[in-house]
Motif scaffolding. Sequence first.
Motif, PDB file in Angstrom:
ATOM      1  N   PHE A 231       0.909  -0.870  -0.029  1.00  0.00           N
ATOM      2  CA  PHE A 231       0.166  -0.309   0.188  1.00  0.00           C
ATOM      3  C   PHE A 231       0.743   1.135  -0.629  1.00  0.00           C
ATOM      4  CE2 PHE A 231      -3.396  -2.652   2.549  1.00  0.00           C
ATOM      5  CZ  PHE A 231      -3.911  -2.772   0.977  1.00  0.00           C
ATOM      6  N   GLU A 261     -14.331  -0.143  -4.243  1.00  0.00           N
ATOM      7  CA  GLU A 261     -15.673  -0.629  -3.015  1.00  0.00           C
ATOM      8  C   GLU A 261     -17.003   0.336  -3.504  1.00  0.00           C
ATOM      9  OE1 GLU A 261     -12.179  -0.237  -0.582  1.00  0.00           O
ATOM     10  OE2 GLU A 261     -13.495  -0.645   1.502  1.00  0.00           O
ATOM     11  N   ASN A 344      -5.783  -1.262  -4.908  1.00  0.00           N
ATOM     12  CA  ASN A 344      -5.974  -2.019  -3.129  1.00  0.00           C
ATOM     13  C   ASN A 344      -6.830  -3.304  -3.903  1.00  0.00           C
ATOM     14  OD1 ASN A 344      -6.480  -3.712  -0.969  1.00  0.00           O
ATOM     15  ND2 ASN A 344      -7.883  -1.376  -0.221  1.00  0.00           N
ATOM     16  N   THR A 346      -8.537  -6.016  -2.760  1.00  0.00           N
ATOM     17  CA  THR A 346      -9.074  -6.854  -2.628  1.00  0.00           C
ATOM     18  C   THR A 346     -11.467  -5.725  -2.780  1.00  0.00           C
ATOM     19  OG1 THR A 346      -8.781  -5.502  -0.188  1.00  0.00           O
ATOM     20  CG2 THR A 346      -7.530  -7.919  -0.486  1.00  0.00           C
ATOM     21  N   SER A 347     -10.489  -4.338  -2.407  1.00  0.00           N
ATOM     22  CA  SER A 347     -11.685  -2.912  -2.663  1.00  0.00           C
ATOM     23  C   SER A 347     -11.977  -3.753  -3.575  1.00  0.00           C
ATOM     24  CB  SER A 347     -10.914  -1.977  -2.501  1.00  0.00           C
ATOM     25  OG  SER A 347     -11.670  -0.846  -3.066  1.00  0.00           O
TER      26      SER A 347
HETATM   27  C1  LIG Z   1      -7.985  -2.148   1.141  1.00  0.00           C
HETATM   28  O1  LIG Z   1      -9.573  -2.960   0.380  1.00  0.00           O
HETATM   29  C2  LIG Z   1      -9.923  -3.642   1.703  1.00  0.00           C
HETATM   30  C3  LIG Z   1     -11.934  -4.333   1.254  1.00  0.00           C
HETATM   31  O2  LIG Z   1     -12.924  -2.647   0.838  1.00  0.00           O
HETATM   32  C4  LIG Z   1     -10.624  -2.851   3.107  1.00  0.00           C
HETATM   33  O3  LIG Z   1     -10.755  -3.211   3.813  1.00  0.00           O
HETATM   34  C5  LIG Z   1      -9.283  -2.437   3.419  1.00  0.00           C
HETATM   35  O4  LIG Z   1      -9.333  -1.202   4.354  1.00  0.00           O
HETATM   36  C6  LIG Z   1      -8.294  -1.348   2.128  1.00  0.00           C
HETATM   37  N1  LIG Z   1      -6.927  -1.732   2.564  1.00  0.00           N
HETATM   38  C7  LIG Z   1      -6.308   0.263   2.430  1.00  0.00           C
HETATM   39  C8  LIG Z   1      -5.338   0.216   2.810  1.00  0.00           C
HETATM   40  O5  LIG Z   1      -7.150   1.321   1.743  1.00  0.00           O
END
Ligand SMILES: *[C@@H]1O[C@H](CO)[C@@H](O)[C@H](O)[C@H]1NC(C)=O
Length: 841
Positions: A231, A261, A344, A346-347
């Motif tokens: 990150f 997201e 990111n 996973t977002s």
């Molecule tokens: C990355 O995405 C995930 C899932 O939406 C979230 O929970 C997480 O906080 C995000 N991480 C950052 C560093 O933005």
Amino acid sequence: MRVVLRFICAALILSPVWCESPDADGTPYGDFVRFGNVLDSVMDKCNVQVQYNCSAACRIGVEIVISTPRRTGVTVYRRTWTNHKRFGKPRSRTVHLVFPPAVLYRRDFFVRRPLETCNVVLRAWMVHLFENEIGGNHDKGYDQSLVRTSTSLRTLPLSERPAYPQTSSVSWGAWLMWQLTKDTVRKCPHESDIVDILTFPFASTGERFGVIHTFSSFRNRDLEWRRTLAFKQPRMTLSVWLYLLSWCSQSLCGIVKHVNENRNYGSPLIMLSDTGDIVVQVQMLDGEEKAFTAHAALPLHTWIRLDIFFQVSEAKLTITKILPGEMTLETNHFFDFRQPVQFNDTSGYFVIGGCSYLQGFHGYIGPIRYYRLGSKNVTNPLSPIRMLKELDRLHRHCEEMRHVTEDYLQALRQNRDVSRDVCESYYGGLKRKFGHRECAQTWSWDQQRRFNLTLRLLEEHQELIKGLGHSRRHLVRLGRVIFQDAVKTISKAEESDGGLDLMSSVIEQLQVSSCWGHQHSSLLLATLLLAGLGVPVDLEQGHVYSLIGAVSDDRLALMHLGYKHMQGLDGFPKDQNTAYGYYANIGKQTSLDRDKVQDSWQTLTEHVHLNNDDELHTQTGELGDIVQYLKHQADRGDVESQKSLARMLLWGSNGVEKDIRAAVMWYARSALQMVDPSAMYDYAILLLKGTGVKKNRTLGLELLKKAADMGSVEALNGLGWYYSNIVKDGRKAFRYFELAAQNGSRDGLFNVGVYHLNGDNPDKPDSNETAAFHYFLDAAQLGHVDGAVQSALFLSTGSIKGVPRDPDKAVLLLKQVSEMNGHLGFMVKDALQTYQRGSCC
Ligand SMILES: *[C@@H]1O[C@H](CO)[C@@H](O)[C@H](O)[C@H]1NC(C)=O
Ligand SMILES: *[C@@H]1O[C@H](CO)[C@@H](O)[C@H](O)[C@H]1NC(C)=O
Ligand SMILES: *[C@@H]1O[C@H](CO)[C@@H](O)[C@H](O)[C@H]1NC(C)=O
Ligand SMILES: *[C@@H]1O[C@H](CO)[C@@H](O)[C@H](O)[C@H]1NC(C)=O
Ligand SMILES: *[C@@H]1O[C@H](CO)[C@@H](O)[C@H](O)[C@H]1NC(C)=O
Ligand SMILES: *[C@@H]1O[C@H](CO)[C@@H](O)[C@H](O)[C@H]1NC(C)=O
Ligand SMILES: *[C@@H]1O[C@H](CO)[C@@H](O)[C@H](O)[C@H]1NC(C)=O
């Protein structure tokens, strides 16, 4: 006696990045810890040399951490020691590693519970010790470490491991018990930072449909740690194969996009422009969006690989083109965004191809490989190579064939002599000499040889061609004629002895027809070749024709591919994400088709349906008799017959000539008897809309209300529609939709969903996607097409609260409604079913 085992193993594939260990390098004070010798697989009895340098009192640890399908991060071995002397001099220590037998051997009497390991990591770390900690406190470990290093070790899958070296004998009874009680072991999902998003190309029709993919956090703690580290120092690599049939038809088309997201574009967003250039947009850490254009003017009809590598603020795009004759041409484009890019994965979700926000391009996309932690060295071969080369060859071949055909048609229109016999002969030469009709020999001998069949078919159908005129789709229509001939030949081939010869000529004809753009031919070819119906099975060609049919947006071909990917049949990889991409398209088309059938007097947003699908479908067949009988009954006042007749006249179905006025007459007669609520409902809608009758809202509303009182749930929904669209009273409309929904109306359920989605209900002005989803899903389960399309979209992205991603369910929902598409069966009935019935079982 014990044996020292050496394993050469390919069970675990990790990216080369793994060994680079970004933070292992040490502190400004010269502290470091690293391995002196390279270990790459798990083995019984081995030594590892740990080299370290402490600038102050320190503790060093060596650990083996394994992950199994059930648990991650289990430490199975640890050795620690402290160093509080002679700081600032590099030192080294040899550690004897002991692996538990459960990761070394296969399951047998001695090793009852072997561990299928997903991951074995050997790591070393160092912490500094403060005065008071020396000798005492042993709490500090890997997680607090100042410097660390790790390397992953390969293990053999259970089935390939050796047996535990036996040292003692076993009683026969115990052995028998073991034999009786042993059971299967669970499989390990292999976790890697390299993700093959697509292993098989996806046919992108250029519309707003694509493959949706999501990523979850790594379960392996080390990999996850590296991902979160990224990150701050972003790194990722994406490698995408493309085959373009045209450049973007609008200013920009999606290739790969990340929707985060918050439903915004995240990094990366890779697009194709209308000039064949590549546009890459990213989101910076501060949320700002930046983009660059690589002026690539990508060629059509060529396999092209885009490798894009991001590191902190820099991007490198490598474009590799496969030129004819195995040559490759590579160009590099560099760009510096000047600030770190935000990644990111996973977002939100990733879309390959088109999605509701951005259309896709026309062509193929895939294989796609994604290095979640980045890699400078990409391996992503074009695969399956023979099939993809064949696809390329066929597209070029068809392109040329279309030119030859157009030339021919042109010559015919200009009344030039197209007959080869005449023009090629001596007399032809004479004729030309003496100024007879000009010969139209624009194609070369080579072309004449290769397109022999094409030219022959054109000759055979000259009369037909003259009748075609200049219509835009004349080639497709020509293709349909050839297709129909081929289908006739197939049914003959079934009966005759020379079936095989006949079938090979059928295949050739279908190939020409497919090139001319008649996609039912492509699909028929695919089906014959994949199943080996009358011809030898040829999966490769079958795959090629499946893709050609689908890329042209043929409903049946899309459905065919969706189904094959859903089930993993005929050599198509099983992949619900790809299946969703196809089914989403066909699902949407099913919805649109239905509205088309209703002939523009129903629009998409008005979910009121006159028809009863079941009745429509059951009434195909011996038309004449039924219609005569219905007329007879209707005249005598039978409401059911009046309704059926009215419906046939309105739709022009069952071979009845479409006649809206007559339809309305029967609707009126059936409705005004005031005995049948569904007849009253149907007529009310006609009155409200003024279809084939003068608009009369008073009477329409009255009929609807009466029908609702008599228990028609459709009428309840109709009342909702009336208040929503005519009176514009959202509150009242919502109440009626809800009543209809509670009483089991699928349209009602869908409409309540729409109200929740748009926040149209003045009492609940906020949009509630979760609630909308559940209504759409309920509607879908009752067979509502738009309900299925909507709920499947939510299921495939997993982007709304409380609705976990479930691509399997999304595909199933869409499959069910797609099968209601009226276009299905029309060709299958004629050509395939009879044939398959004959040859299967
Ligand atoms: C990355 O995405 C995930 C899932 O939406 C979230 O929970 C997480 O906080 C995000 N991480 C950052 C560093 O933005
Ligand atoms: C070891 O650490 C000392 C300081 O503590 C430093 O001066 C020296 O350069 C380091 N040695 C190596 C090989 O890094
Ligand atoms: C890239 O990786 C492949 C396979 O892992 C390897 O054979 C090749 O040498 C690597 N190339 C570079 C430049 O590192
Ligand atoms: C075309 O095919 C016919 C028979 O199908 C054959 O007689 C003829 O020689 C072929 N022409 C060329 C140019 O190959
Ligand atoms: C609507 O129908 C009613 C009942 O048949 C009739 O009395 C009325 O005149 C009609 N209104 C219009 C505008 O045609
Ligand atoms: C519909 O259902 C509601 C409650 O679920 C009931 O009160 C109402 O009478 C029903 N209406 C009809 C027309 O069946
Ligand atoms: C949205 O709808 C769901 C399900 O009906 C409900 O549980 C949730 O409380 C609603 N959210 C809001 C903000 O109203």
